[in-house]
Design an enzyme around this catalytic site. Structure first.
Site, PDB file in Angstrom:
ATOM      1  N   VAL A  22      -6.502   5.750   1.090  1.00  0.00           N
ATOM      2  CA  VAL A  22      -7.587   6.051   2.030  1.00  0.00           C
ATOM      3  C   VAL A  22      -7.334   7.356   2.771  1.00  0.00           C
ATOM      4  O   VAL A  22      -8.181   8.255   2.794  1.00  0.00           O
ATOM      5  CB  VAL A  22      -7.755   4.900   3.048  1.00  0.00           C
ATOM      6  CG1 VAL A  22      -8.780   5.273   4.116  1.00  0.00           C
ATOM      7  CG2 VAL A  22      -8.178   3.625   2.328  1.00  0.00           C
ATOM      8  N   ASP A  40       2.863  11.083   7.124  1.00  0.00           N
ATOM      9  CA  ASP A  40       3.277   9.781   6.608  1.00  0.00           C
ATOM     10  C   ASP A  40       4.782   9.642   6.814  1.00  0.00           C
ATOM     11  O   ASP A  40       5.529  10.610   6.656  1.00  0.00           O
ATOM     12  CB  ASP A  40       2.943   9.660   5.123  1.00  0.00           C
ATOM     13  CG  ASP A  40       2.897   8.211   4.650  1.00  0.00           C
ATOM     14  OD1 ASP A  40       1.799   7.724   4.341  1.00  0.00           O
ATOM     15  OD2 ASP A  40       3.965   7.567   4.595  1.00  0.00           O
ATOM     16  N   THR A  90      -3.124  -2.636   6.534  1.00  0.00           N
ATOM     17  CA  THR A  90      -3.023  -3.820   7.395  1.00  0.00           C
ATOM     18  C   THR A  90      -2.940  -5.045   6.486  1.00  0.00           C
ATOM     19  O   THR A  90      -3.960  -5.660   6.170  1.00  0.00           O
ATOM     20  CB  THR A  90      -4.230  -3.937   8.353  1.00  0.00           C
ATOM     21  OG1 THR A  90      -5.437  -3.610   7.637  1.00  0.00           O
ATOM     22  CG2 THR A  90      -4.092  -3.017   9.532  1.00  0.00           C
ATOM     23  N   THR A 125      -8.282  -1.783   8.546  1.00  0.00           N
ATOM     24  CA  THR A 125      -9.059  -3.011   8.699  1.00  0.00           C
ATOM     25  C   THR A 125      -8.357  -3.975   9.639  1.00  0.00           C
ATOM     26  O   THR A 125      -7.185  -4.312   9.443  1.00  0.00           O
ATOM     27  CB  THR A 125      -9.259  -3.688   7.333  1.00  0.00           C
ATOM     28  OG1 THR A 125      -9.924  -2.772   6.463  1.00  0.00           O
ATOM     29  CG2 THR A 125     -10.101  -4.940   7.476  1.00  0.00           C
ATOM     30  N   CYS A 265      -8.082  -5.049   0.342  1.00  0.00           N
ATOM     31  CA  CYS A 265      -9.309  -5.277   1.114  1.00  0.00           C
ATOM     32  C   CYS A 265      -9.866  -6.685   0.918  1.00  0.00           C
ATOM     33  O   CYS A 265      -9.696  -7.545   1.758  1.00  0.00           O
ATOM     34  CB  CYS A 265     -10.369  -4.239   0.731  1.00  0.00           C
ATOM     35  SG  CYS A 265     -10.102  -2.621   1.470  1.00  0.00           S
ATOM     36  N   ARG A 336      -0.858  -3.235  -4.948  1.00  0.00           N
ATOM     37  CA  ARG A 336      -0.740  -4.099  -3.767  1.00  0.00           C
ATOM     38  C   ARG A 336      -1.546  -5.390  -3.935  1.00  0.00           C
ATOM     39  O   ARG A 336      -2.704  -5.373  -4.303  1.00  0.00           O
ATOM     40  CB  ARG A 336      -1.217  -3.360  -2.510  1.00  0.00           C
ATOM     41  CG  ARG A 336      -0.282  -2.261  -2.036  1.00  0.00           C
ATOM     42  CD  ARG A 336      -0.857  -1.528  -0.846  1.00  0.00           C
ATOM     43  NE  ARG A 336      -2.074  -0.801  -1.199  1.00  0.00           N
ATOM     44  CZ  ARG A 336      -2.862  -0.188  -0.299  1.00  0.00           C
ATOM     45  NH1 ARG A 336      -2.565  -0.248   0.972  1.00  0.00           N
ATOM     46  NH2 ARG A 336      -3.932   0.468  -0.698  1.00  0.00           N
TER      47      ARG A 336
END
Length: 439
Positions: A22, A40, A90, A125, A265, A336
């Protein structure tokens, strides 16, 4: 002159905190218009970007090599920016509760490097209330500044769809929100620099937070319905894909298909909503049920593999099973929360240690995350069962001749193909008398 004009005139900079699937595309897009610091904590990732390598494959090596983003892992560089965008992951904990550590740590880092007049926008999120109840207090404590007076905060949920070359950052409408009208106006104008289709100004930060978890929960529920149908139709001996194709001839069909639901997500966001609802005394029925169905699909697919092996007269514990695909979705390198892992773990209960192939996944990441050594496609031979788990384009191009070469030398009736995403030609396979099953 407000902050938007200062950024536009390159008197102030934007910082992107978290350069994954993202944050990195967003940083590259903004860098075409304004000065951007890409931050990062992962020094190895930063070194790859500096060398012009895009490990995410989201924008490609050429874009990274030609971007003006200043990549860094030095927290002190954040002091040079006044518009901060947080795009850290998250995830959820093992007990399915939200893991806010990444966003908490990011808030602490920004707070220690925050200056007056800054705006901090969270894209990660979260459940409604996190930005104002968790993040703002941390920013205030670490900076010694007061939100609303010395700095402003907003929330703009990420909507990037990894691996999607059609729905891109610039043509997906962006939801934006701010702590007040002044901050909302600046945030909206900043995002409009890179979002060609414009933004939607939400009425509050909580509305924007809720919109994100709801849009993914809605999709999760719809896929769960199709997955439940697939499980029932399997018992009925009905081909689910054929049913859906027939149903889709009606104009108002929703066109959802069954499949594994993982990733950062859809497989995660509903749990954020459920967590906050539970805290308020409401016990979800539909959303939780959908999650249970989707979380159980990997085991269902694995059981179908076992059944097909038995029917093909294979000794299950000695069967060589090859799984094609490990990433959480097609044409994407993101591993992930991949639900292919659930298939693998279930097969291991039957003493099957499957061979895994995925040309898009990073070998080192896979080894670190799942303890799996990926095997190249051209090394596959003597297989008893091929499981097409992820619909990568490369897998769609595999010919019947290649498929024959993957199997051991035995009658076709003893060969098994499991097609989770229905990417193969069912008729062509069944004409060869190969045992075929699709979700």
């Amino acid at each position: 002159m407000n902050l938007y004009e200062e950024i536009l005139n390159k008197r102030e900079k934007i910082s992107l905190i978290g350069l994954g699937y993202v944050g990195m595309p967003l940083a590259v897009a903004f860098a075409k218009k304004v000065d951007v610091i890409g931050f990062d904590l992962n020094k190895q990732k930063i070194e790859q970007y500096k060398k012009g390598i895009d490990p995410t494959n989201e924008v490609g090596h050429y874009a990274i090599q030609n971007t003006k983003v200043e990549f860094t892992s030095d927290v002190n560089k954040l002091r040079e920016a006044k518009f901060h965008i947080v795009a850290v992951p998250t995830p959820i904990n093992a007990d399915k509760t939200p893991d806010l550590n990444p966003v908490v740590n990011a808030s602490s880092i920004i707070g220690r490097n925050l200056s007056k007049g800054s705006i901090v926008v969270f894209e990660s999120t979260v459940y409604p209330g996190v930005t104002e109840d968790v993040c703002i207090p941390i920013l205030e404590k670490e900076s010694g500044l007061k939100c609303g007076l010395d700095f402003k905060v907003g929330y703009s949920p990420e909507r990037i769809n990894p691996g999607d070359k059609v729905h891109r950052l610039e043509n997906i409408k962006k939801i934006v929100s701010g702590i007040d009208e002044e901050s909302l106006d600046v945030i909206a104008k900043v995002y409009e620099l890179v979002i060609e289709v414009g933004v939607h100004r939400a009425g509050s930060i909580k509305v924007a937070e809720a919109a994100k978890v709801v849009e993914n929960s809605q999709r999760d529920i719809n896929i769960a319905f199709m997955n439940e149908l697939a499980m029932v139709f399997d018992r009925m001996g009905i081909d689910t894909y054929e049913v859906i194709e027939a149903m889709n001839t009606k104009w108002n069909a929703l066109r959802f298909y069954p499949g594994l639901v993982g990733g950062h997500c859809i497989g995660v966001d509903p749990y954020y909503f459920l967590y906050e609802a539970e805290k308020l005394g409401y016990h979800s029925q539909i959303i939780l049920s959908g999650r249970k169905i989707n979380d159980g699909l990997g085991a269902f697919v694995a059981d179908a593999i076992i059944k097909k092996l038995i029917l093909a007269n294979k000794i299950v514990t000695q069967a060589k099973v090859v799984i094609l695909g490990l990433t959480f979705k097609e044409n994407c390198s993101d591993i992930r929360n991949s639900k292919v892992e659930d298939i693998i773990n279930r097969l291991k209960e039957f003493c099957i240690d499957p061979i895994v192939v995925d040309p898009l996944a990073d070998k080192m990441d896979v080894k670190h995350e799942y303890g799996i050594d990926l095997v190249p496609l051209n090394a596959i031979n003597d297989a008893d069962c091929l499981v097409f788990a992820v619909a990568h384009d490369e897998f769609k191009q595999i010919t019947m001749e290649q498929i024959d070469g993957f199997f051991r030398d035995c009658p076709n009736e003893e060969k098994v193909i499991i097609d989770v995403k229905s990417i193969l030609n069912k008729s062509a396979i069944e004409e060869k008398s190969i045992s075929y099953w699709r979700l």
